[in-house]
Design an enzyme around this catalytic site. Structure first.
Site, short mmCIF file in Angstrom:
data_model
loop_
_atom_site.label_atom_id
_atom_site.label_comp_id
_atom_site.label_asym_id
_atom_site.label_seq_id
_atom_site.Cartn_x
_atom_site.Cartn_y
_atom_site.Cartn_z
N ARG A 109 -56.57 -49.85 73.66
CA ARG A 109 -57.60 -50.89 73.33
C ARG A 109 -57.11 -52.08 73.26
NH1 ARG A 109 -62.52 -50.70 68.94
NH2 ARG A 109 -63.41 -49.47 70.68
N HIS A 136 -66.05 -51.52 78.70
CA HIS A 136 -65.85 -50.46 77.74
C HIS A 136 -66.41 -49.36 78.01
CE1 HIS A 136 -65.49 -48.78 73.81
NE2 HIS A 136 -66.27 -49.19 73.42
N GLN A 139 -67.44 -46.04 76.31
CA GLN A 139 -68.73 -46.30 75.60
C GLN A 139 -69.87 -45.81 76.50
OE1 GLN A 139 -69.42 -47.12 72.30
NE2 GLN A 139 -71.63 -46.69 72.94
N ASP A 229 -75.99 -55.14 71.81
CA ASP A 229 -74.60 -55.26 71.15
C ASP A 229 -74.56 -56.47 70.56
OD1 ASP A 229 -72.03 -54.65 70.61
OD2 ASP A 229 -71.37 -55.12 72.71
N CYS A 269 -74.09 -49.82 70.63
CA CYS A 269 -72.81 -49.10 70.65
C CYS A 269 -72.16 -49.11 69.36
CB CYS A 269 -71.97 -49.69 71.61
SG CYS A 269 -71.73 -51.53 71.36
N ARG A 297 -69.59 -39.99 72.15
CA ARG A 297 -68.28 -40.27 72.53
C ARG A 297 -67.21 -39.32 72.49
NH1 ARG A 297 -66.99 -45.87 71.61
NH2 ARG A 297 -65.06 -45.15 72.87
#
Ligand code: CP
Ligand code: NVA
Length: 312
Positions: A109, A136, A139, A229, A269, A297
């Site tokens: 990340r 991402h 996700q 988001d 998310c 996930r």
């Protein structure tokens, strides 16, 4: 450590576009199988270790990858931002080369997408993008799984994304239209997804489509799901106050959801700033699938790890 074959050609997952539409559909089926029939005694990744190199905080991504490795018989080593200090204490080149001597995969990340690319270019093991400023992709696999299990098929779905044209929006743009989803964006002026990514998404759209609206009500009209988001991503906290009035009319609330199809799903998310980009009523309401997205996930990343390790 990597087997000789993996050292020659590790398969990375840096962008949703790194998997073909058919590979994604297969992955979703495998993830659903794992979700329904996953065995506590799965040992397909026994003896394998993933290093989790994180420059930013995480709840879902860290825990779901650690648990995924454990449930497949392997293990994970979490390296916090303070430990590695990617780009400060050491650059991506050396981090990738050193970690490749110890572990079988790197889950990273990062702030800059260039760093996850540099890790992949210099690692002899698979590198997975666990969020960058550009994308991402893990996700979005979980989000697709959520839509797939709720609706039975992705083709022909209409999905609206309302809010900031950020990393999550980019990954959605790069994959949804290629799977036959009609994607409607509503973003404030100046906060649209990157034009280069939009052009790439248009070029890769198969039976699906991608359209940019200014008016959130218009984007949401009749859609099967509405996704939002945060208005400010990790690293943009200093912009929070300035952005709030710009994004206010893009809030996912009951009034906006009412414009969508009667059984439309509400997606986020997470982490959510409750009552900013999404209201309590929507988060906790019957349309919400946000905790399914979070759970998925785990299942989809197990399927992804198995694929990248050639164990699917
Ligand atoms: N959705 C997501 O990636 O959450 P975390 O930042 O908690 O990992
Ligand atoms: N766009 C958000 C996603 C968090 C999971 C961020 O980058 O902070």
């Amino acid at each position: 450590m990597a087997s000789p074959a993996q050292r020659l050609a590790p398969r990375h997952y840096l962008s949703v576009a790194d998997l073909s539409p058919q590979e994604i559909l297969d992955l979703l089926d495998r993830a659903l199988e794992l979700k329904r029939f996953g065995k506590p005694t799965d040992t397909r990744l026994a003896g394998r270790t993933a290093a989790l190199v994180f420059q930013k905080p995480s709840l879902r991504t860290r825990v779901s990858f650690e648990v995924a490795m454990l449930q497949l018989g392997g293990s994970a080593v979490y390296l916090s931002p303070a430990e590695v200090q990617l780009g400060q204490r050491e650059g991506a080149v050396d981090v990738a080369r050193v970690l490749s001597r110890y572990v079988d995969a790197i889950v990273a990340r990062v702030f800059l997408h260039a760093d996850v690319i540099a890790l992949a270019e210099n690692a002899s093991v698979p590198v997975i993008n666990a969020l960058s400023d550009r994308e991402h992709p893990c996700q979005i696999l979980a989000d697709l799984l959520t839509l797939y299990e709720r609706r039975g098929s992705l083709k022909g779905l209409r999905l609206a994304y309302v809010g900031d044209g950020n990393n999550v929006a980019h990954s959605l743009a790069l994959v949804a239209p290629s799977l036959g989803i009609d994607l409607c964006f509503a973003c404030p002026d100046g906060y649209e997804p990157d034009p280069g990514i939009m052009a790439e998404a248009q070029a890769g759209a198969a039976s699906g489509s991608i359209e940019l609206f200014r008016d959130p009500q218009e984007a949401v009209r009749g859609v099967d799901a509405v996704y939002t988001d945060t208005w400010y991503s990790m690293g943009q906290e200093s912009e929070a106050e300035a952005r709030a009035p710009i994004f206010r009319r893009f809030q996912l609330n009951d009034a906006l959801l009412a414009e969508a199809a009667p059984d439309a799903l509400a997606m986020h998310c997470l982490p959510a700033h409750r009552n900013q980009e999404i209201t309590d009523a929507v988060m906790d309401g019957t349309a919400s699938v946000v905790y399914d997205q979070a759970e998925n996930r785990l299942h989809v990343q197990k399927a992804l790890l198995l694929k990248l390790f050639g164990q699917d």
